[in-house]
Design a protein around this motif. Structure first.
Motif, PDB file in Angstrom:
ATOM      1  N   ARG A  13       0.861  -1.182   0.000  1.00 12.24           N
ATOM      2  CA  ARG A  13       0.000   0.000   0.000  1.00 12.24           C
ATOM      3  C   ARG A  13       0.896   1.230   0.000  1.00 12.24           C
ATOM      4  NH1 ARG A  13      -2.882  -3.293   3.615  1.00 12.24           N
ATOM      5  NH2 ARG A  13      -1.990  -2.233   5.416  1.00 12.24           N
ATOM      6  N   ARG A  14       0.329   2.376  -0.340  1.00 14.70           N
ATOM      7  CA  ARG A  14       1.143   3.590  -0.426  1.00 14.70           C
ATOM      8  C   ARG A  14       1.795   3.922   0.927  1.00 14.70           C
ATOM      9  NH1 ARG A  14      -1.034   9.674  -1.373  1.00 14.70           N
ATOM     10  NH2 ARG A  14       0.995  10.720  -1.329  1.00 14.70           N
ATOM     11  N   GLY A  15       1.048   3.748   2.008  1.00 16.33           N
ATOM     12  CA  GLY A  15       1.590   4.023   3.345  1.00 16.33           C
ATOM     13  C   GLY A  15       2.793   3.144   3.666  1.00 16.33           C
ATOM     14  N   GLU A  16       2.756   1.890   3.172  1.00 13.34           N
ATOM     15  CA  GLU A  16       3.883   0.979   3.400  1.00 13.34           C
ATOM     16  C   GLU A  16       5.119   1.432   2.618  1.00 13.34           C
ATOM     17  OE1 GLU A  16       1.711  -3.290   4.192  1.00 13.34           O
ATOM     18  OE2 GLU A  16       1.594  -2.479   2.166  1.00 13.34           O
ATOM     19  N   VAL A  17       4.895   1.995   1.431  1.00  9.60           N
ATOM     20  CA  VAL A  17       6.017   2.544   0.650  1.00  9.60           C
ATOM     21  C   VAL A  17       6.648   3.709   1.411  1.00  9.60           C
ATOM     22  CG1 VAL A  17       6.637   3.824  -1.456  1.00  9.60           C
ATOM     23  CG2 VAL A  17       5.175   1.800  -1.603  1.00  9.60           C
ATOM     24  N   GLN A  18       5.814   4.564   1.966  1.00 11.98           N
ATOM     25  CA  GLN A  18       6.327   5.711   2.724  1.00 11.98           C
ATOM     26  C   GLN A  18       7.138   5.238   3.937  1.00 11.98           C
ATOM     27  OE1 GLN A  18       2.504   7.583   3.192  1.00 11.98           O
ATOM     28  NE2 GLN A  18       2.829   8.993   1.482  1.00 11.98           N
TER      29      GLN A  18
END
Length: 286
Positions: free
Chosen positions: A40-45
């Motif tokens: 998910r995008r949050g995991e990339v961040q």
């Protein structure tokens, strides 16, 4: 050895997207990385903050995704999905990518179904495209019966895929001008996001101009050819007091209210979206 930390890869991707004129380069870089890495995008961040490293295959996959996005191919075609309200829809070439502003439009239909007195109120989505509007109605108002029509042979398989297994939703490959004759006089809501761009008005965004299907965009000389058809067909489908909801361009409200009023609709009213632009017009069947 090249630096394959996720931080470096995403920063380089954002830079390339910015140079290509992509409107939200940082967001798109993170979403493309999320797609490639299965996160998910949050995991990339979080991975960026941790200094996590991508393997060579993922770095290559991100590079080719960035090449496609830099050519202004829609992000959703590359990831294969588009968010819509609480849904995650499958999209790709041949189908109109659902827009955030349509999430506001469908709320009017959902509210009308929720307030209908019928134990199983009927909602009809004409020109469903990916199935976004119909699916939102069917899943958010589970006691409703929802019917959706899509004519395009390219878009219809996407709608089939997205609506598969939804028991209270019926999908047909048919022209909105005469779909669902068996429902005439019974629907509580008819909703449509029709093609409404005038034939001569070429959209500014390359994502729209080059990748969205023309059938979903262009609505004749003034953009309102399909709206005129909707007006007459919805009068037949709806029961007395039923609601018509039409999405349209920000400068078309007055013309659409005139068309509806001339056809005999009551209480035609234009409403704004979250960006305070005119986005939809509603009317009640007498």
């Amino acid at each position: 050895m090249p630096d394959t930390t996720i931080s470096t890869l995403v920063r380089a991707a954002a830079q390339r997207l910015a140079e290509a004129g992509v409107p939200d380069p940082q967001v798109d870089a993170e979403l493309l990385a999320a797609h490639v890495l299965g996160m998910r995008r949050g995991e990339v961040q979080s991975a960026i903050i941790r200094g996590a490293v991508a393997d060579d295959a993922d770095a290559e996959a991100l590079d080719s995704a960035v090449v496609r996005r830099s050519a202004r191919e829609p992000l959703q075609h590359i990831t294969g999905t588009a968010p819509f309200r609480h849904l995650e829809l499958a999209v790709g070439p041949g189908v109109f990518v659902p827009r955030p502003e349509t999430e506001t439009v469908v709320q009017y239909a959902i509210d009308a179904l929720l307030s209908a007195a019928d134990p199983e109120p009927i909602g009809v989505d004409l020109g469903t495209g990916s199935g976004a509007i119909a699916l939102a109605m069917a899943t958010e108002v589970p006691h409703a019966r929802v019917y959706a029509a899509e004519l395009s042979p390219d878009a219809f398989p996407w709608a089939q895929r997205n609506t598969a297994g939804i028991d209270n939703l019926t999908l047909v490959n048919d022209d909105l001008a005469h779909a669902f004759r068996e429902l005439d006089g019974t629907a509580s809501v008819v909703i449509s996001n029709p093609p409404y761009v005038p034939d001569a008005a070429v959209p500014r965004d390359p994502e729209v101009r080059l990748f969205d299907p023309a059938m979903a965009l262009y609505g004749g000389e003034d953009g309102l050819d399909v709206v005129r058809v909707l007006s007459t067909r919805a009068l037949e489908l709806l029961r007395g007091g039923g609601l018509l909801v039409i999405e349209h361009g920000e400068l078309q409200g007055e013309q659409i209210r005139s068309i509806l009023t001339a056809d005999g609709w009551r209480a035609a009213a234009t409403h704004r979206d979250l960006t305070l632009r005119d986005r939809l017009t509603t009317a009640l069947r007498p």
